[in-house]
Scaffold this active site. Structure first.
Site, PDB file in Angstrom:
ATOM      1  CG  ASP A 128     -72.396 -19.925  -5.662  1.00 45.56           C
ATOM      2  OD1 ASP A 128     -73.149 -20.855  -5.300  1.00 45.56           O
ATOM      3  OD2 ASP A 128     -72.572 -18.746  -5.314  1.00 45.56           O
ATOM      4  CB  SER A 129     -69.395 -23.073  -2.861  1.00 40.17           C
ATOM      5  OG  SER A 129     -68.143 -22.889  -3.456  1.00 40.17           O
TER       6      SER A 129
ATOM      7  CG  HIS B 248     -64.718 -25.862  -1.717  1.00 35.66           C
ATOM      8  ND1 HIS B 248     -65.458 -26.419  -2.746  1.00 35.66           N
ATOM      9  CD2 HIS B 248     -65.207 -24.624  -1.524  1.00 35.66           C
ATOM     10  CE1 HIS B 248     -66.374 -25.554  -3.140  1.00 35.66           C
ATOM     11  NE2 HIS B 248     -66.245 -24.450  -2.418  1.00 35.66           N
TER      12      HIS B 248
END
Length: 182
Positions: free
Chosen positions: A98-99, A55
Protein backbone atom coordinates in the site's frame (compact mmCIF):
# COMPACT_ATOMS: atom_id res chain seq x y z
CA UNK A 1 4.12 -8.99 9.79
CA UNK A 2 2.73 -12.33 10.99
CA UNK A 3 -0.71 -10.71 11.55
CA UNK A 4 -0.76 -9.47 7.96
CA UNK A 5 -0.14 -12.92 6.52
CA UNK A 6 -2.75 -14.42 8.85
CA UNK A 7 -5.17 -11.80 7.52
CA UNK A 8 -4.26 -12.68 3.90
CA UNK A 9 -4.75 -16.40 4.60
CA UNK A 10 -8.07 -15.73 6.33
CA UNK A 11 -9.35 -13.73 3.38
CA UNK A 12 -8.30 -16.44 0.93
CA UNK A 13 -10.09 -19.08 3.01
CA UNK A 14 -13.16 -16.86 3.26
CA UNK A 15 -13.60 -17.01 -0.51
CA UNK A 16 -14.73 -20.62 -0.07
CA UNK A 17 -17.49 -19.62 2.36
CA UNK A 18 -19.92 -18.77 -0.45
CA UNK A 19 -20.29 -22.40 -1.47
CA UNK A 20 -23.57 -22.21 0.43
CA UNK A 21 -26.91 -23.30 -0.94
CA UNK A 22 -28.51 -20.54 -3.02
CA UNK A 23 -32.26 -20.07 -3.25
CA UNK A 24 -34.19 -20.45 -6.50
CA UNK A 25 -36.08 -17.12 -6.38
CA UNK A 26 -35.64 -14.35 -8.94
CA UNK A 27 -34.65 -11.91 -6.16
CA UNK A 28 -31.31 -10.15 -6.47
CA UNK A 29 -29.78 -11.95 -3.46
CA UNK A 30 -30.50 -15.45 -4.77
CA UNK A 31 -29.48 -14.50 -8.33
CA UNK A 32 -26.24 -12.98 -7.03
CA UNK A 33 -25.52 -16.06 -4.94
CA UNK A 34 -26.04 -18.34 -7.95
CA UNK A 35 -23.72 -16.16 -10.10
CA UNK A 36 -20.94 -16.26 -7.48
CA UNK A 37 -21.23 -20.04 -7.22
CA UNK A 38 -21.17 -20.27 -11.04
CA UNK A 39 -17.96 -18.21 -11.18
CA UNK A 40 -16.38 -20.40 -8.51
CA UNK A 41 -17.47 -23.68 -10.14
CA UNK A 42 -17.07 -22.84 -13.85
CA UNK A 43 -14.63 -19.92 -13.93
CA UNK A 44 -11.25 -19.87 -15.60
CA UNK A 45 -8.19 -19.02 -13.56
CA UNK A 46 -6.94 -15.42 -13.53
CA UNK A 47 -3.60 -14.03 -12.39
CA UNK A 48 -3.56 -10.48 -11.00
CA UNK A 49 -0.48 -8.29 -10.90
CA UNK A 50 -0.96 -5.01 -9.04
CA UNK A 51 1.41 -2.33 -10.17
CA UNK A 52 0.77 1.36 -9.53
CA UNK A 53 -1.21 3.58 -7.14
CA UNK A 54 -1.37 7.19 -8.33
CA UNK A 55 -2.24 9.70 -5.59
CA UNK A 56 -3.97 12.72 -7.12
CA UNK A 57 -1.43 15.52 -6.81
CA UNK A 58 -4.04 18.23 -6.19
CA UNK A 59 -5.24 16.48 -3.00
CA UNK A 60 -1.89 16.10 -1.17
CA UNK A 61 1.08 18.25 -0.24
CA UNK A 62 4.33 17.67 -2.13
CA UNK A 63 5.90 16.31 1.09
CA UNK A 64 3.09 13.79 1.55
CA UNK A 65 3.30 12.64 -2.08
CA UNK A 66 7.06 12.17 -1.66
CA UNK A 67 6.46 9.97 1.41
CA UNK A 68 4.07 7.60 -0.38
CA UNK A 69 4.90 4.33 -2.07
CA UNK A 70 3.18 4.38 -5.44
CA UNK A 71 4.67 1.08 -6.66
CA UNK A 72 1.90 -1.21 -5.46
CA UNK A 73 3.65 -4.45 -6.34
CA UNK A 74 1.91 -7.65 -5.40
CA UNK A 75 0.21 -10.77 -6.68
CA UNK A 76 -3.23 -12.33 -6.78
CA UNK A 77 -5.35 -15.08 -8.23
CA UNK A 78 -8.98 -15.45 -9.08
CA UNK A 79 -11.61 -17.08 -11.26
CA UNK A 80 -13.85 -15.44 -13.82
CA UNK A 81 -16.51 -16.08 -16.43
CA UNK A 82 -18.07 -14.19 -19.30
CA UNK A 83 -21.86 -14.48 -19.05
CA UNK A 84 -24.48 -14.95 -21.75
CA UNK A 85 -24.52 -11.15 -22.37
CA UNK A 86 -20.74 -10.95 -22.80
CA UNK A 87 -20.22 -9.34 -19.38
CA UNK A 88 -17.35 -10.26 -17.07
CA UNK A 89 -17.75 -11.60 -13.50
CA UNK A 90 -14.78 -12.39 -11.28
CA UNK A 91 -13.78 -13.56 -7.81
CA UNK A 92 -10.30 -12.63 -6.67
CA UNK A 93 -7.83 -12.42 -3.81
CA UNK A 94 -4.62 -10.45 -3.96
CA UNK A 95 -2.11 -8.65 -1.79
CA UNK A 96 0.00 -5.62 -2.65
CA UNK A 97 2.15 -2.94 -1.06
CA UNK A 98 0.00 0.00 0.00
CA UNK A 99 0.95 3.69 0.15
CA UNK A 100 2.93 3.09 3.35
CA UNK A 101 4.79 -0.01 2.05
CA UNK A 102 2.60 -2.28 4.16
CA UNK A 103 1.00 -5.43 2.75
CA UNK A 104 -2.69 -4.91 1.98
CA UNK A 105 -4.75 -8.03 1.30
CA UNK A 106 -8.02 -7.78 -0.62
CA UNK A 107 -10.60 -10.38 -1.69
CA UNK A 108 -13.89 -9.85 -3.45
CA UNK A 109 -16.26 -10.00 -6.37
CA UNK A 110 -16.06 -7.85 -9.51
CA UNK A 111 -18.46 -7.18 -12.37
CA UNK A 112 -17.95 -5.34 -15.64
CA UNK A 113 -20.30 -4.60 -18.51
CA UNK A 114 -18.07 -5.25 -21.54
CA UNK A 115 -18.18 -3.33 -24.80
CA UNK A 116 -16.37 -4.88 -27.78
CA UNK A 117 -14.22 -2.46 -29.79
CA UNK A 118 -13.00 -5.06 -32.31
CA UNK A 119 -12.45 -8.81 -32.48
CA UNK A 120 -9.64 -8.61 -29.89
CA UNK A 121 -10.27 -5.39 -27.93
CA UNK A 122 -12.90 -4.62 -25.28
CA UNK A 123 -13.53 -1.91 -22.70
CA UNK A 124 -15.36 -2.59 -19.47
CA UNK A 125 -16.99 -0.63 -16.69
CA UNK A 126 -18.47 -1.85 -13.43
CA UNK A 127 -17.65 -2.29 -9.76
CA UNK A 128 -15.91 -4.42 -7.19
CA UNK A 129 -17.20 -5.32 -3.71
CA UNK A 130 -14.54 -6.60 -1.34
CA UNK A 131 -12.99 -7.10 2.08
CA UNK A 132 -9.61 -5.54 2.75
CA UNK A 133 -7.35 -4.94 5.72
CA UNK A 134 -4.96 -2.03 6.26
CA UNK A 135 -2.45 -1.34 9.02
CA UNK A 136 -3.51 2.34 9.20
CA UNK A 137 -7.25 1.55 9.36
CA UNK A 138 -8.62 -0.35 12.35
CA UNK A 139 -5.27 -2.08 12.93
CA UNK A 140 -5.67 -4.71 10.16
CA UNK A 141 -9.28 -5.53 11.02
CA UNK A 142 -11.04 -6.60 7.77
CA UNK A 143 -13.39 -3.93 6.40
CA UNK A 144 -15.82 -4.12 3.46
CA UNK A 145 -15.74 -1.74 0.52
CA UNK A 146 -17.06 -1.12 -2.97
CA UNK A 147 -15.32 0.81 -5.75
CA UNK A 148 -15.75 1.54 -9.46
CA UNK A 149 -13.75 -0.61 -11.87
CA UNK A 150 -12.80 0.00 -15.52
CA UNK A 151 -10.66 -1.98 -17.94
CA UNK A 152 -9.13 -2.14 -21.37
CA UNK A 153 -8.81 -5.75 -22.49
CA UNK A 154 -6.85 -7.31 -25.33
CA UNK A 155 -7.74 -10.98 -25.78
CA UNK A 156 -7.04 -12.55 -22.36
CA UNK A 157 -5.04 -9.67 -20.85
CA UNK A 158 -6.61 -6.63 -19.22
CA UNK A 159 -5.30 -3.36 -17.82
CA UNK A 160 -7.68 -2.54 -14.98
CA UNK A 161 -8.16 0.55 -12.82
CA UNK A 162 -10.14 1.42 -9.74
CA UNK A 163 -10.60 4.78 -8.04
CA UNK A 164 -10.57 5.26 -4.27
CA UNK A 165 -12.43 8.52 -3.51
CA UNK A 166 -11.55 10.68 -0.54
CA UNK A 167 -11.03 14.18 0.75
CA UNK A 168 -8.09 16.53 1.00
CA UNK A 169 -5.16 14.46 2.30
CA UNK A 170 -6.77 10.99 2.04
CA UNK A 171 -8.03 8.65 -0.66
CA UNK A 172 -8.15 10.05 -4.20
CA UNK A 173 -6.06 7.21 -5.58
CA UNK A 174 -6.09 5.63 -9.03
CA UNK A 175 -5.08 1.98 -8.58
CA UNK A 176 -3.78 0.18 -11.69
CA UNK A 177 -3.34 -3.58 -12.05
CA UNK A 178 -3.31 -6.23 -14.74
CA UNK A 179 -5.32 -9.41 -15.11
CA UNK A 180 -4.26 -12.38 -17.22
CA UNK A 181 -6.63 -15.26 -17.89
CA UNK A 182 -5.36 -18.74 -18.71
Amino acid sequence: MKKKWISVAGMLLATQAFAADCGESSGWLDKSCRRVVQVWDEGRTDIYIPGYAHHLRSMYSREKIDSFNEHAWGFGMGKSIVDEDGDWHGLYAMAFLDSHNDVEPIAGYAYQKMLPLSDNWQVGGGFTAFLTSRSDTLKNFPVPGALPLVSLQYRKAALMMSYMPGGKGNGNILFFFTRFQY
